[in-house]
Design a protein around this motif. Structure first.
Motif, mmCIF file in Angstrom:
data_model
loop_
_atom_site.group_PDB
_atom_site.id
_atom_site.type_symbol
_atom_site.label_atom_id
_atom_site.label_comp_id
_atom_site.label_asym_id
_atom_site.label_seq_id
_atom_site.Cartn_x
_atom_site.Cartn_y
_atom_site.Cartn_z
ATOM 1 N N SER A 30 -53.734 -7.543 -38.285
ATOM 2 C CA SER A 30 -52.889 -6.518 -38.892
ATOM 3 C C SER A 30 -51.540 -7.138 -39.216
ATOM 4 C CB SER A 30 -52.712 -5.352 -37.902
ATOM 5 O OG SER A 30 -51.536 -4.625 -38.220
ATOM 6 N N THR A 31 -51.246 -7.277 -40.508
ATOM 7 C CA THR A 31 -49.951 -7.865 -40.881
ATOM 8 C C THR A 31 -48.806 -6.946 -40.451
ATOM 9 O OG1 THR A 31 -50.517 -7.091 -43.108
ATOM 10 C CG2 THR A 31 -50.566 -9.452 -42.734
ATOM 11 N N GLY A 32 -49.049 -5.621 -40.430
ATOM 12 C CA GLY A 32 -48.016 -4.683 -39.956
ATOM 13 C C GLY A 32 -47.670 -4.987 -38.496
ATOM 14 N N ASP A 33 -48.696 -5.175 -37.652
ATOM 15 C CA ASP A 33 -48.447 -5.498 -36.229
ATOM 16 C C ASP A 33 -47.717 -6.831 -36.094
ATOM 17 O OD1 ASP A 33 -49.675 -3.178 -35.402
ATOM 18 O OD2 ASP A 33 -51.554 -4.131 -34.764
ATOM 19 N N MET A 34 -48.136 -7.809 -36.898
ATOM 20 C CA MET A 34 -47.487 -9.140 -36.808
ATOM 21 C C MET A 34 -46.006 -9.039 -37.186
ATOM 22 S SD MET A 34 -50.336 -11.511 -38.680
ATOM 23 C CE MET A 34 -52.057 -11.096 -38.493
ATOM 24 N N LEU A 35 -45.727 -8.258 -38.234
ATOM 25 C CA LEU A 35 -44.334 -8.121 -38.684
ATOM 26 C C LEU A 35 -43.504 -7.348 -37.655
ATOM 27 C CD1 LEU A 35 -45.098 -7.311 -42.431
ATOM 28 C CD2 LEU A 35 -43.920 -9.356 -41.605
ATOM 29 N N ARG A 36 -44.119 -6.305 -37.049
ATOM 30 C CA ARG A 36 -43.382 -5.552 -36.010
ATOM 31 C C ARG A 36 -43.097 -6.446 -34.805
ATOM 32 N NH1 ARG A 36 -46.105 -1.331 -38.356
ATOM 33 N NH2 ARG A 36 -48.051 -1.832 -37.319
#
Ligand code: AMP
Length: 213
Positions: A30-36
């Motif tokens: 999940s790129t969203g999780d990685m960015l968070r």
């Protein structure tokens, strides 16, 4: 097996990806999780993307493609689930090239269809456990004990900064302008399976299972 879960914010991609991780030993990317994570740990890149994410806009292709490439070089157990990536046509092209580079292939793209009103309801009531990531909702899925995660027992419920009405409007607009063309792109490649993502979690999971088989 490598798959993409494609759909607007709130379609249930993360929830279904977590199930697939448990049931099939797959790895959720999940790129969203990685960015968070990058934002929470205060890295230079994390600080750069924080404002963009809070506003609901997309971060640059270069950043997310870099994050994905790092992961593709690691262990892939039962395969990768791409969750929230790709989100633009250049990202989709880059994913195809990276999979080839690391001797891998894309098996299926599952498009999760959910109408806009349901998305808004899902997102504005959403909160997650900071310990294990389990997703809850004010109206439809409260933990048995207020504030305590049913799965891991931690008392660390969080709401995302971008799960508010303003950012959500931008996220939906970004989805329709930049991500929804991927539906046609993967249809034309013969990789697309579309399912109704509106039902109960179990029902949607069953539809995904059928799409994967
Ligand atoms: P998500 O958790 O998938 O809803 O992503 C949260 C936010 O992270 C998005 O609104 C974007 O700001 C950013 N983001 C996540 N994945 C991507 C991507 N593939 N491309 C660009 N921005 C992304």
């Amino acid at each position: 097996m490598n798959i993409i879960l494609l759909g607007p914010p709130g379609a249930g991609k993360g929830t279904q990806a977590r199930r697939l991780v448990e049931e099939r030993d797959m790895i959720q990317l999940s790129t969203g999780d990685m960015l968070r994570e990058a934002k929470d740990s205060g890295t230079e890149m994390g600080e750069k993307v924080a404002k963009v994410m809070a506003a609901g806009q997309l971060v640059t292709d270069e950043i997310v493609i870099g994050l994905i490439e790092e992961k593709l070089q690691g262990d892939n157990a039962g395969g990768f689930i791409f969750d929230g990536f790709p989100r633009t046509l250049p990202q989709a092209d880059a994913l195809g090239e990276l999979l080839t580079k690391y001797n891998n292939t894309l098996d299926v793209v599952v498009e999760m269809q959910v109408d806009d009103e349901a998305l808004v309801n899902r997102i504005t009531g959403r909160f997650t456990c900071g310990g294990c990531g389990e997703v809850y909702h004010d109206d439809t899925k409260r933990p048995a004990k207020e504030g305590v995660c049913d799965v891991c027992g931690k008392s660390d419920m969080k709401r995302r900064a971008d799960d508010n009405a303003d950012a959500l409007r931008t996220r939906l607009m970004e989805y329709y302008k930049k991500t929804s063309p991927l539906i046609g792109y993967y249809y034309a490649k013969g990789d697309l399976k579309s399912i109704n993502g509106l039902g109960e979690i179990e029902d949607v999971a069953a539809l995904i299972k059928t799409a994967l088989n």
